[in-house]
Design a protein around this motif. Structure first.
Motif, mmCIF file in Angstrom:
data_model
loop_
_atom_site.group_PDB
_atom_site.id
_atom_site.type_symbol
_atom_site.label_atom_id
_atom_site.label_comp_id
_atom_site.label_asym_id
_atom_site.label_seq_id
_atom_site.Cartn_x
_atom_site.Cartn_y
_atom_site.Cartn_z
ATOM 1 N N GLN A 13 119.694 -30.842 7.469
ATOM 2 C CA GLN A 13 118.368 -31.440 7.568
ATOM 3 C C GLN A 13 118.080 -32.345 6.379
ATOM 4 O O GLN A 13 118.693 -32.220 5.322
ATOM 5 C CB GLN A 13 117.295 -30.350 7.653
ATOM 6 C CG GLN A 13 117.362 -29.510 8.915
ATOM 7 C CD GLN A 13 116.242 -28.487 8.989
ATOM 8 O OE1 GLN A 13 115.436 -28.355 8.075
ATOM 9 N NE2 GLN A 13 116.189 -27.761 10.091
ATOM 10 N N THR A 14 117.150 -33.252 6.578
ATOM 11 C CA THR A 14 116.723 -34.127 5.493
ATOM 12 C C THR A 14 116.333 -33.303 4.270
ATOM 13 O O THR A 14 115.608 -32.317 4.377
ATOM 14 C CB THR A 14 115.544 -34.999 5.926
ATOM 15 O OG1 THR A 14 115.955 -35.845 7.004
ATOM 16 C CG2 THR A 14 115.046 -35.860 4.779
ATOM 17 N N LEU A 80 132.650 -34.293 -3.359
ATOM 18 C CA LEU A 80 131.423 -35.076 -3.339
ATOM 19 C C LEU A 80 130.268 -34.132 -3.053
ATOM 20 O O LEU A 80 130.121 -33.650 -1.928
ATOM 21 C CB LEU A 80 131.473 -36.184 -2.287
ATOM 22 C CG LEU A 80 130.278 -37.136 -2.287
ATOM 23 C CD1 LEU A 80 130.269 -37.980 -3.566
ATOM 24 C CD2 LEU A 80 130.303 -38.038 -1.056
ATOM 25 N N GLN A 81 129.482 -33.856 -4.083
ATOM 26 C CA GLN A 81 128.287 -33.049 -3.923
ATOM 27 C C GLN A 81 127.148 -33.961 -3.517
ATOM 28 O O GLN A 81 126.795 -34.881 -4.257
ATOM 29 C CB GLN A 81 127.948 -32.324 -5.227
ATOM 30 C CG GLN A 81 126.683 -31.480 -5.171
ATOM 31 C CD GLN A 81 126.804 -30.307 -4.234
ATOM 32 O OE1 GLN A 81 127.799 -29.585 -4.266
ATOM 33 N NE2 GLN A 81 125.808 -30.113 -3.380
ATOM 34 N N MET A 82 126.576 -33.719 -2.358
ATOM 35 C CA MET A 82 125.536 -34.569 -1.805
ATOM 36 C C MET A 82 124.236 -33.775 -1.744
ATOM 37 O O MET A 82 124.138 -32.792 -1.007
ATOM 38 C CB MET A 82 125.918 -35.080 -0.418
ATOM 39 C CG MET A 82 127.253 -35.822 -0.382
ATOM 40 S SD MET A 82 127.616 -36.534 1.244
ATOM 41 C CE MET A 82 127.795 -35.033 2.204
ATOM 42 N N ASN A 83 123.261 -34.196 -2.517
ATOM 43 C CA ASN A 83 121.954 -33.561 -2.554
ATOM 44 C C ASN A 83 120.888 -34.522 -2.050
ATOM 45 O O ASN A 83 121.102 -35.730 -1.980
ATOM 46 C CB ASN A 83 121.611 -33.113 -3.978
ATOM 47 C CG ASN A 83 122.570 -32.091 -4.529
ATOM 48 O OD1 ASN A 83 123.100 -31.255 -3.806
ATOM 49 N ND2 ASN A 83 122.796 -32.143 -5.844
ATOM 50 N N SER A 84 119.733 -33.967 -1.721
ATOM 51 C CA SER A 84 118.604 -34.768 -1.244
ATOM 52 C C SER A 84 119.026 -35.729 -0.142
ATOM 53 O O SER A 84 118.704 -36.916 -0.162
ATOM 54 C CB SER A 84 117.976 -35.544 -2.412
ATOM 55 O OG SER A 84 117.534 -34.667 -3.424
ATOM 56 N N VAL A 118 122.692 -36.142 9.164
ATOM 57 C CA VAL A 118 121.455 -35.705 8.524
ATOM 58 C C VAL A 118 120.321 -35.916 9.511
ATOM 59 O O VAL A 118 120.013 -37.051 9.884
ATOM 60 C CB VAL A 118 121.188 -36.473 7.223
ATOM 61 C CG1 VAL A 118 119.944 -35.914 6.539
ATOM 62 C CG2 VAL A 118 122.390 -36.387 6.300
ATOM 63 N N SER A 119 119.705 -34.845 9.933
ATOM 64 C CA SER A 119 118.640 -34.911 10.914
ATOM 65 C C SER A 119 117.304 -35.205 10.242
ATOM 66 O O SER A 119 117.028 -34.732 9.138
ATOM 67 C CB SER A 119 118.553 -33.610 11.705
ATOM 68 O OG SER A 119 118.239 -32.519 10.857
ATOM 69 N N SER A 120 116.466 -35.973 10.922
ATOM 70 C CA SER A 120 115.164 -36.342 10.396
ATOM 71 C C SER A 120 114.088 -35.385 10.862
ATOM 72 O O SER A 120 114.309 -34.549 11.743
ATOM 73 C CB SER A 120 114.809 -37.768 10.804
ATOM 74 O OG SER A 120 114.772 -37.895 12.212
#
Length: 120
Positions: A13-14, A80-84, A118-120
């Motif tokens: 999720q977003t 690759l750490q992907m946040n926010s 990534v769902s909105s």
């Protein structure tokens, strides 16, 4: 032969986080830069982040401050750490490696990609 295998993609999720991993294997002497690119249908593949063997990093403006690239040279692995995460981050993420083979031979190697949604 050299292979790059990505893992860690999925649906989030977003605002959520994901951590991508990529392991290089095969006839590898050492690896120079490693990194991540991403691509969506109808759009050219774009750089997300690159990290040199010495740990110098480069990020796309769109991910700087949210994503962190790192590597474990002993494991021939890049992360690759992907946040926010945002819906705009939805793409197939491809691992890249500049690989040094025996006698100094070099080759660019690409993974098959892992889908991040990534769902909105």
């Amino acid at each position: 032969q050299v292979q790059l295998v990505e893992s860690g993609g999925g649906l989030v999720q977003t605002g959520g986080s994901l951590r991508l991993s990529c392991v290089a294997s095969g006839s590898i002497l050492s690896i120079n830069s490693m990194g991540w690119y991403r691509q969506t249908p109808g759009k050219q593949r774009e750089l997300v982040a690159i990290i040199t063997r010495g740990g110098v990093t480069t990020y796309a403006d769109s991910v700087r401050g949210r994503f962190t690239i790192s590597r474990d040279n002993a494991k021939n692995t890049v992360y690759l750490q992907m946040n926010s995460l945002k819906p705009e981050d939805t793409a197939v993420y491809y691992c890249y490696a500049d690989i040094v083979k025996r006698f100094g031979a070099r080759m660019d190697s690409w993974g098959k990609g892992t889908l991040v949604t990534v769902s909105s």
